[in-house]
Motif scaffolding. Structure first.
Motif, PDB file in Angstrom:
ATOM      1  N   PRO A  13       0.769  -1.145  -0.104  1.00 44.64           N
ATOM      2  CA  PRO A  13      -0.026   0.024   0.058  1.00 44.64           C
ATOM      3  C   PRO A  13       0.717   1.250  -0.001  1.00 44.64           C
ATOM      4  CG  PRO A  13      -0.037  -1.103   2.130  1.00 44.64           C
ATOM      5  CD  PRO A  13       0.721  -1.966   1.355  1.00 44.64           C
ATOM      6  N   VAL A  14       0.299   2.081  -0.806  1.00 43.07           N
ATOM      7  CA  VAL A  14       1.039   3.620  -0.898  1.00 43.07           C
ATOM      8  C   VAL A  14       0.804   4.316   0.363  1.00 43.07           C
ATOM      9  CG1 VAL A  14       0.958   3.741  -3.383  1.00 43.07           C
ATOM     10  CG2 VAL A  14      -0.630   4.575  -2.004  1.00 43.07           C
ATOM     11  N   ASN A  15       1.638   5.415   0.482  1.00 43.78           N
ATOM     12  CA  ASN A  15       1.213   6.184   1.870  1.00 43.78           C
ATOM     13  C   ASN A  15       1.206   7.789   1.435  1.00 43.78           C
ATOM     14  OD1 ASN A  15       0.631   6.567   4.618  1.00 43.78           O
ATOM     15  ND2 ASN A  15       2.745   6.870   4.894  1.00 43.78           N
ATOM     16  N   ASP A  16       1.027   8.058  -0.037  1.00 44.88           N
ATOM     17  CA  ASP A  16       1.083   9.543  -0.329  1.00 44.88           C
ATOM     18  C   ASP A  16      -0.466  10.045  -0.447  1.00 44.88           C
ATOM     19  OD1 ASP A  16       1.744   9.024  -3.850  1.00 44.88           O
ATOM     20  OD2 ASP A  16       0.642   7.665  -2.274  1.00 44.88           O
ATOM     21  N   LYS A  17      -1.365   9.014  -0.746  1.00 45.46           N
ATOM     22  CA  LYS A  17      -2.805   9.334  -0.539  1.00 45.46           C
ATOM     23  C   LYS A  17      -3.562   8.288   0.108  1.00 45.46           C
ATOM     24  CE  LYS A  17      -3.153  11.617  -5.277  1.00 45.46           C
ATOM     25  NZ  LYS A  17      -1.794  11.181  -5.887  1.00 45.46           N
ATOM     26  N   SER A  18      -4.618   9.177   1.234  1.00 47.52           N
ATOM     27  CA  SER A  18      -5.119   7.879   1.742  1.00 47.52           C
ATOM     28  C   SER A  18      -6.309   7.599   1.196  1.00 47.52           C
ATOM     29  CB  SER A  18      -5.717   8.791   3.108  1.00 47.52           C
ATOM     30  OG  SER A  18      -6.210   9.963   2.645  1.00 47.52           O
ATOM     31  N   SER A  19      -6.791   7.942   0.011  1.00 46.50           N
ATOM     32  CA  SER A  19      -8.202   7.791  -0.603  1.00 46.50           C
ATOM     33  C   SER A  19      -8.335   6.370  -0.970  1.00 46.50           C
ATOM     34  CB  SER A  19      -8.067   8.403  -2.007  1.00 46.50           C
ATOM     35  OG  SER A  19      -9.268   8.250  -2.554  1.00 46.50           O
ATOM     36  N   ARG A  75      -6.843   0.766  -0.130  1.00 44.14           N
ATOM     37  CA  ARG A  75      -5.891   1.521  -0.547  1.00 44.14           C
ATOM     38  C   ARG A  75      -5.037   1.132  -1.841  1.00 44.14           C
ATOM     39  NH1 ARG A  75      -2.320   4.304   3.105  1.00 44.14           N
ATOM     40  NH2 ARG A  75      -4.162   4.651   4.340  1.00 44.14           N
TER      41      ARG A  75
END
Lengths: 400, 484
Positions: free
Chosen positions: B82-88, B106
Motif C-alpha cells: 500500500p502507498v502512503n502518499d494518498k489516503s484515498s 488503498r
C-alpha cells in the motif's frame, strides 16, 4: 521441562548481548489442502529447503508483512477485549455512517502512525501532523524514539517509515524488530476446481439480457436503456451470467498445495531494539536504566503480538486454515557454539510479562499514553470514503 | 588469521542485487557485510574505538569466503504494497479492495522481494591477517550490534569465529570469473557522508573471485617420477602405433647408447654388469598415442621421457639428447631412429624422428600435454598393457599380480583392479596387438590391460609392471575425456 519466560529473564536478555529470540513453531493444516497467497500471474512463492539433509519443496504461506498485520490485529483484539493497555490512535469514521467502517486505528493502518489516513485527520480540529503530537513526531530519530514509545510503540516493533512527513522520502525510518514467516513443508501442487450449479438451471441461450431503463435488467428491447439508438446489452454480451444466473462450467486450475506440515519462524531482533534511545527531550542524554526499560517493554510487546496471533489460530485466507500443535517455545540466541536458552511462553504469561514491562517503563518515568487518542477524518477524506462505499456496493458481485 | 561468521536467522536471505532490485544477490558481497557493521556503528553512537576497528578492516585485502552455493531461489513474485502518499480508498478505476484488517481500501504498488534459501544459513569471511588484540573487544561489541543484512526482513547475528571452515570462494583478480563488491580504505567515511546527504551508497571497490575446487583439498600421492616429462613430438617419419612401443623404446635405448660410446652405464643400457636387468633408477620411455576420443586410432604422437625423482644423471642424459649431427635440429634434443622389429628378423621397419616439444602446453595436442599424463587422479587406465612380472595361475589372479606390481613400481596399494585383454580407453590397441621381445629361454610375459583405482589421488606419470622402462603399463587418468 522448559523454563518459562519471566520479566526478569527478558530484561536480562535485553540488557545483555544476545542476538535474538527465535520461535520455530509447527503448525498443521486443518483442511487437507492449503491455498497459499498468489501473486501477480497467479504464481506461488515456492522454494526448496534443506531439512534433515534432504531437499524439500516448500511454499510461502504467509509473508513478513502479512504476519505483522496479523500480530497487530491480535493486539487490537486484546485491547478491545480489555486484556491489555496499549497506546493507540483511532480515527473515528462514525460520520461516514456505515457499519462496515466504524474506525481505523494506528494498529490497522498500513503505515501505522505515519499512515496517510492519520495525516488526513484532525486532532481537536487541528491537522494531525500540525498538532502537538505531530510536532513531536517530526523530531523522531533513533536517538529520540520517545514520541513513538508514547503514542505508537508497535511502530517501533513492526517498523515505520515517515515518508510523507516534513522530510518526505528522507523521513525517519525505523526498521522492523520482528520478522515472521510461515512456510508450508513438503508442498505438492494440486488442482482446484471452481464452478457453480444454478438451482434454476437457466441455460446460457435462454435469452439476451438488456440494461433496463430504470435499473436492473430486462428481456424486452422496448424497456431497455439505449445508446446511439440501440439497446444496451447487460454486461459484455447480455448472457444470463451477467445477472448472476446460469451455470459456471467447472474449470480446473492449479491452486492448492498439499503440505505435510507448516512451520512459522519468528525472530525478535534485540540489537534492533538496543539502537533505540529514549531521552525526555531530543538532544539530551537518556538514563541508561530507562532505555533498558523501554526496550524491554518493546520486546514484551513483540513477543505478545506473536503469541496472541498464534493463539488466535491462523485462518489465513479462505480454505487455508492452520493451527498450532505444540507449546510456544522461544530460543534466546547468543553466540553460535554456546548453548541457547529455551523459554516457554503461554498467552497468559505473555500478557503478564507485557503488563509488568509496561509498569516498569512507566515507573522509569517514560511517557506512555495508554488512553485512546481519537482523531476525526478531514471532510475530504469522509467524502472519499463515502464514495468508495457506494462504488463497492454498486459493483456486480465477484466470484472467488 | 581471523574470521567473521554470519548467521541468517530466518534461514533465508532477502537481499537484492545492486544493479537489479528484482534479482536476488547471492552470495552476499563482502561490502554488504561491511555496510551492516558501519550501520551498527552509526546507529549506536559512532563509538571511536569501533571506528578504529572499521578503519583497520578497511585496510585488509579482499576476504576469503565460505558460503553454501547450494541455494534455492524462492520463486520470484510481485506483491502489492500500500502507498502512503494518498489516503484515498478510491482510485480512477473505482474503489480499492479491502486489505487485511483494514476496512478501507488503498492504492497498492508492485514490489519484489526476491529471496534465496541456502542449504546452510551460516557463512564466513576470513582474512590472513591477525586481529590486533587491542581491537578484539570493540569488534566483538560491534558484531553484536549488527541487525540485518540487505532487507530488514533478513535479521542476522555476527561474531568473531575462531575456526572457520575452509573457503569456497577466494579473491582472484586475474582469473576470477565472479565479481563481488568489497571494501577498502575510506569506505566508512564515504558511507557516512552519503548517509548524511540522504543518498544511497554506490559500490566503490570490486574484486574478482573464483570458486575453490574441492579436489585441490584432498591429499595427493606423488609417484616415483618427476611430473615434468620430457615430451618428444614425432616430427617426421612413418606412422607407428602404440603397439610398437617396445621396438621404439629399444631404438631409443640403442641410439643413446651409440651416442654415449663404449661402456654405456647401467642407467642407459638397462643392464647391470652381470647382464641382469638393472635395479638402478633410470628413465622410462612412455609412448604417447592418440587415444581417448571417438576418432582416436592409437597412432604415436610422440614419446615422453619420464625421469625418476632420484635420478642422478640428468645433465648427462640431456647432453646425450642434444648430441647429434643433424643441422636442422642443432642444439635441440632430437632423435632420428631406425626402428627394427626383432619379430621380423630384426629388419628395418621405418624411421621416426622425435624432437623435444618446446611449445607451450596449451598449444599441444591433448595427448602431448604433460598434464594429461600427470594430473592427480584416483583411477587410472592402461594405454599400453601391463607386462605382468609373474605368470598368473589359478591361485594367483592377474589382479593380484598387478596390485603387487603397483607397489613394486613405487605406487600405493590399489583399492581395486579390473583387467581385460580389450582396452579400457578408445583408440588403444588390444593387448594381443603388442609384441614383446622374445627372451631366449622363457615364454613372453603376459600383457593385459587394466583399470586401477587407488585409495588416494596419485600424481602421474603412472607406469607399472615389468616392461615399464620400455613403455608397457603406461596409464592415463581414466575419467578424462579428450574433447574432439
Amino acid at each position: 521441562m522448559t523454563e518459562k519466560l519471566s520479566y526478569k529473564k527478558l530484561r536480562e536478555a535485553v540488557a545483555g548481548s544476545a542476538a535474538a529470540f527465535r520461535m520455530k513453531l509447527k503448525l498443521e493444516a486443518v483442511s487437507p489442502k492449503v491455498f497459499p497467497p498468489t501473486y501477480e500471474g497467479g504464481k506461488y512463492a515456492t522454494e526448496e529447503r534443506m531439512i534433515d539433509g534432504q531437499r524439500v519443496p516448500c511454499v510461502l504461506l504467509d509473508s513478513v508483512p502479512s504476519q505483522a498485520n496479523r500480530m497487530e490485529l491480535a493486539l487490537q483484539d486484546a485491547v478491545d477485549g480489555g486484556e491489555i493497555k496499549l497506546p493507540i490512535i483511532t480515527v473515528d469514521f462514525s460520520e461516514v455512517d456505515n457499519p462496515g467502517v466504524p474506525r481505523v486505528t494506528s494498529l490497522q493502518a498500513p503505515h501505522r502512525i505515519a499512515d496517510a489516513i492519520l495525516r488526513d485527520s484532525l486532532l481537536d480540529k487541528v491537522e494531525f501532523r500540525k498538532s502537538h503530537i505531530g510536532k513531536e513526531l517530526d523530531q523522531l530519530s533513533l536517538a529520540y524514539a520517545t514520541p513513538l514509545l508514547n503514542y505508537a510503540p508497535h511502530s517501533l516493533v513492526f517498523g515505520m517509515w515517515d515518508s510523507t512527513g516534513p522530510r518526505g522520502g528522507l523521513g525517519v525510518k525505523f526498521s522492523r524488530a520482528i520478522v515472521s514467516e510461515i512456510i508450508g513443508i513438503n508442498a505438492i501442487e494440486g488442482t482446484k476446481t471452481s464452478s457453480r450449479l444454478d438451482p434454476l438451471n437457466i441455460r446460457v441461450n435462454s435469452g439476451l439480457l438488456y440494461v433496463a431503463k430504470d435499473g436492473g435488467w430486462t428481456l424486452d428491447e422496448k424497456d431497455a436503456a439505449k445508446e446511439k439508438g440501440k439497446p444496451i446489452k447487460l454486461g459484455k454480451d447480455g448472457k444470463p451470467s451477467e445477472a448472476n444466473h446460469g451455470n459456471v462450467t467447472p474449470s480446473r486450475s492449479d491452486g492448492s498445495f498439499t503440505i505435510a506440515e507448516a512451520e512459522q519462524t519468528t525472530v525478535l531482533s534485540l540489537p534492533a531494539l538496543r539502537r533505540l534511545r529514549f531521552p525526555a527531550k531530543p538532544g539530551t542524554k537518556p538514563a541508561p536504566e530507562s532505555d533498558v526499560a523501554a526496550r524491554c517493554y518493546l520486546a514484551a510487546l513483540g513477543l505478545l503480538g506473536a503469541t496472541l496471533a498464534v493463539e488466535a489460530g491462523y485462518d489465513l485466507r479462505s480454505r487455508c486454515i492452520l493451527r498450532g500443535t505444540e507449546a510456544i517455545v522461544w530460543k534466546l540466541l547468543g553466540r553460535p557454539g554456546e548453548s541457547d536458552q529455551s523459554f516457554e511462553l503461554s498467552k497468559e504469561d505473555a500478557i503478564k510479562i507485557y503488563t509488568e514491562a509496561l509498569d516498569a517503563a512507566i515507573k522509569a518515568k517514560l511517557p506512555i499514553t495508554t488512553e485512546e487518542i481519537v482523531l476525526k477524518p478531514a471532510p475530504d477524506l469522509v467524502t472519499l470514503v463515502k464514495k468508495s462505499m457506494e462504488l463497492a456496493a454498486a459493483e456486480a458481485g465477484e466470484g472467488e | 588469521m581471523f574470521s567473521l561468521g554470519i548467521d541468517l536467522l530466518m534461514g533465508r536471505a532477502i537481499i537484492t542485487r545492486v544493479d537489479s532490485r528484482e534479482e536476488p544477490e547471492w552470495p552476499p558481497h563482502p561490502d554488504r557485510i561491511f555496510m551492516s557493521l558501519v550501520s551498527a556503528w552509526g546507529e549506536n553512537g559512532e563509538d571511536t574505538q569501533q571506528l578504529q576497528v572499521l578503519e583497520w578492516l578497511e585496510s585488509l585485502s579482499a576476504p576469503d569466503i565460505h558460503v553454501s552455493d547450494d541455494v534455492s531461489i524462492r520463486k520470484s513474485f510481485t506483491s502489492y504494497v500500500p502507498v502512503n502518499d494518498k489516503s484515498s480508498p478510491v482510485g480512477k478505476k473505482g474503489a480499492f479492495g479491502q486489505m487485511g484488517g483494514m476496512p478501507l481500501g488503498r492504492n497498492r504498488q508492485p514490489r519484489q522481494f526476491p529471496a534465496v534459501v541456502p542449504s546452510e544459513p551460516k557463512f564466513y569471511l576470513s582474512w590472513e591477517s591477525e586481529l590486533p588484540s587491542s581491537l578484539r573487544d570493540s569488534l566483538k561489541g560491534l558484531c553484536e550490534q549488527v541487525t540485518y543484512l540487505g532487507h530488514s526482513a533478513t535479521p542476522i547475528r555476527m561474531w568473531i569465529e575462531e575456526s572457520p571452515p575452509e573457503p569456497t570462494l577466494i579473491p582472484d583478480d586475474l582469473q576470477g570469473n565472479l565479481r563481488f563488491r568489497v571494501f577498502g580504505c575510506g569506505r566508512t567515511t564515504y558511507l557516512k557522508k552519503r548517509y548524511e546527504a540522504g543518498l544511497r551508497p554506490l559500490p566503490s571497490h570490486w574484486s574478482g573471485y573464483k570458486k575453490v575446487s574441492n579436489k585441490s583439498k584432498a591429499p595427493i600421492f606423488n609417484g616415483p617420477y618427476d611430473p615434468a616429462l620430457l615430451v618428444f613430438q614425432k616430427v617426421a617419419g612413418r606412422n607407428f602405433g602404440l603397439e610398437s612401443c617396445g621396438i621404439i623404446s629399444e631404438a631409443i635405448r640403442l641410439e643413446l647408447m651409440r651416442r654415449f660410446g663404449a661402456e654405456a652405464p647401467e642407467w642407459l643400457s638397462g643392464h647391470a654388469n652381470d647382464g641382469t636387468p638393472s635395479k638402478q633408477s633410470r628413465p622410462a620411455y612412455l609412448p604417447l598415442g592418440f587415444v581417448g576420443n571417438d576418432h582416436a586410432d592409437g597412432h604415436l604422437l610422440g614419446i615422453a621421457l619420464a625421469i625418476p625423482n632420484d635420478f642422478k644423471h640428468m645433465e648427462a642424459l640431456f647432453s646425450l639428447l642434444v648430441k647429434h649431427k643433424d643441422e636442422e635440429h642443432s642444439g635441440i634434443p632430437y632423435l632420428k631412429l631406425q626402428v627394427k622389429n626383432p619379430q621380423l628378423g630384426n629388419r628395418d621397419v621405418g624411421i621416426i624422428e622425435l624432437q623435444l616439444d618446446e611449445r607451450p602446453e596449451g598449444r599441444r595436442q591433448f595427448n602431448l600435454k604433460s598434464d594429461t599424463w600427470t594430473k592427480p587422479a584416483r583411477s587410472w587406465a592402461t594405454i599400453t598393457p601391463i607386462m605382468l612380472p609373474r605368470f598368473p595361475r589359478r591361485e594367483l589372479l592377474p589382479e593380484t599380480v598387478i596390485v603387487q606390481a603397483c607397489l613394486d613400481s613405487g605406487y600405493p596399494e590399489p583399492e581395486a583392479v579390473r583387467v581385460s585383454y580389450s582396452p579400457f580407453v578408445a583408440g588403444v590397441p588390444h593387448s594381443r596387438a603388442f609384441h614383446t621381445k622374445p627372451a631366449d629361454k622363457r615364454p613372453p610375459r603376459p600383457l593385459i590391460h587394466a583399470e586401477i583405482d587407488f585409495p588416494v589421488r596419485v600424481s602421474g606419470p603412472v607406469v607399472i609392471g615389468a616392461g615399464r622402462y620400455a613403455g608397457y603399463g603406461v596409464c592415463r587418468p581414466s575419467n578424462e575425456k579428450e574433447s574432439s
